[in-house]
Design a protein around this motif. Structure first.
Motif, PDB file in Angstrom:
ATOM      1  N   LYS A  83       0.915  -1.149   0.186  1.00 27.60           N
ATOM      2  CA  LYS A  83       0.011   0.001  -0.199  1.00 27.60           C
ATOM      3  C   LYS A  83       0.895   1.163   0.084  1.00 27.60           C
ATOM      4  N   TYR A  84       2.126   1.129   0.124  1.00 30.21           N
ATOM      5  CA  TYR A  84       3.109   2.169   0.594  1.00 30.21           C
ATOM      6  C   TYR A  84       4.068   2.397  -0.372  1.00 30.21           C
ATOM      7  N   ILE A  85       4.176   1.491  -1.374  1.00 27.76           N
ATOM      8  CA  ILE A  85       5.344   1.511  -2.359  1.00 27.76           C
ATOM      9  C   ILE A  85       4.701   1.440  -3.893  1.00 27.76           C
ATOM     10  N   ASN A  86       5.502   1.894  -4.623  1.00 26.53           N
ATOM     11  CA  ASN A  86       5.578   1.982  -6.056  1.00 26.53           C
ATOM     12  C   ASN A  86       6.214   0.722  -7.007  1.00 26.53           C
ATOM     13  N   GLY A  87       7.174   0.336  -6.219  1.00 26.16           N
ATOM     14  CA  GLY A  87       7.760  -0.821  -6.701  1.00 26.16           C
ATOM     15  C   GLY A  87       9.311  -0.729  -6.283  1.00 26.16           C
ATOM     16  N   ILE A  88      10.234  -1.818  -6.577  1.00 22.91           N
ATOM     17  CA  ILE A  88      11.472  -2.068  -6.121  1.00 22.91           C
ATOM     18  C   ILE A  88      12.519  -2.147  -7.570  1.00 22.91           C
ATOM     19  N   VAL A  89      13.639  -1.326  -7.292  1.00 25.55           N
ATOM     20  CA  VAL A  89      14.550  -1.433  -8.325  1.00 25.55           C
ATOM     21  C   VAL A  89      15.732  -2.206  -7.600  1.00 25.55           C
ATOM     22  N   THR A  90      15.720  -3.585  -7.945  1.00 27.56           N
ATOM     23  CA  THR A  90      16.949  -4.340  -7.691  1.00 27.56           C
ATOM     24  C   THR A  90      17.854  -4.534  -8.125  1.00 27.56           C
ATOM     25  N   LEU A  91      19.207  -4.143  -7.773  1.00 19.83           N
ATOM     26  CA  LEU A  91      20.525  -4.105  -8.518  1.00 19.83           C
ATOM     27  C   LEU A  91      21.518  -4.919  -7.815  1.00 19.83           C
ATOM     28  N   TYR A  92      22.540  -5.722  -8.812  1.00 24.03           N
ATOM     29  CA  TYR A  92      23.425  -6.498  -8.212  1.00 24.03           C
ATOM     30  C   TYR A  92      24.696  -6.156  -8.727  1.00 24.03           C
TER      31      TYR A  92
END
Length: 237
Positions: free
Chosen positions: A131-140
């Motif tokens: 409910k509180y985020i738009n998404g996650i950018v996962t980097l490695y």
């Protein structure tokens, strides 16, 4: 009025710099963004010495970034992350130019930076934040074998921590650009290694589905094994 207490830490900038250096990044990466670091790594900033942080085995970071960032800020972050050896997980095991990786990261940032809503599946590790985020950018970074999750939020970090995190020992954060103090919701819980959780939160969120319950158990074991947690007490409000 904020429920979080400002807690100065010894060797503040040096500790944060040492932590970020393990991920081959610096504080100035997020100078214009107001990004915050949260989670178990913040507890280590509070309780560990610089040498202990340098020797600690920390494989990932959770960085929280508000939506609607100016495009120049997104481009600067993406450029510095690529130069530091990071790429999106889609590119692991294949050869792509830095330009390809940079453009891919920009697209991901822009997608979540502008989105009004992001639907997260129950199997996602960040389902409790839906409910509180738009998404996650996962980097490695395959060279140093470390990952960074940049969580794009629709609300401020304090509201997100209060409404979604289960253990109060991890309801804390530090502004990466400033880095001179930690904001803590329950300093006593961290000092005593006894987490407090509302019964209502446990019933409505942890027991909501098997994925949330598994995440709860995983986090409990994680912080127990690190010596940051020795028990939980429940409260009725």
């Amino acid at each position: 009025m904020s429920q979080f207490v400002k807690v100065p830490i010894a060797d503040d900038y040096k500790k944060l710099d040492a932590l970020l250096a393990k991920f081959n990044i610096k504080r100035d990466l997020f100078n214009s963004s107001g990004a915050s670091l949260s989670g178990g790594s913040v507890i280590q900033l509070y309780k560990s010495s610089i040498d202990e942080i340098k020797q600690a085995n920390i494989a990932d970071l959770d960085i929280y970034l508000r939506t609607k960032q100016p495009i120049y800020v997104i481009k600067e972050i993406a450029f510095k992350l690529v130069e530091s050896g990071y790429s999106s997980c889609n590119y692991s095991g294949n050869y792509y130019t830095k330009s390809d990786i940079y453009e891919s990261i920009i697209r991901k940032f822009n997608k979540f930076n502008k989105a009004k809503k992001y639907n997260i599946k129950k199997t996602n590790n960040y389902f409790s934040l839906k409910k509180y985020i738009n998404g996650i950018v996962t980097l490695y970074n395959p060279i140093i074998k470390k990952s960074i999750d940049i969580i794009i939020t629709r609300t401020n970090i304090e509201n997100l921590l209060i409404k979604t995190f289960d253990f109060d020992i991890v309801k804390n954060y530090i502004n990466i650009s400033y880095g001179n103090c930690i904001r803590m919701l329950n300093k006593t819980a961290i000092d005593n290694k006894i987490a407090t959780m509302a019964i209502q939160h446990f019933k409505s969120r942890v027991l909501d589905n098997i994925y949330e319950f598994n995440n709860f158990v995983t986090r409990y074991m994680k912080y127990t094994n690190k010596g940051q947690l020795i028990g939980i007490k429940f409260k009725h409000h």
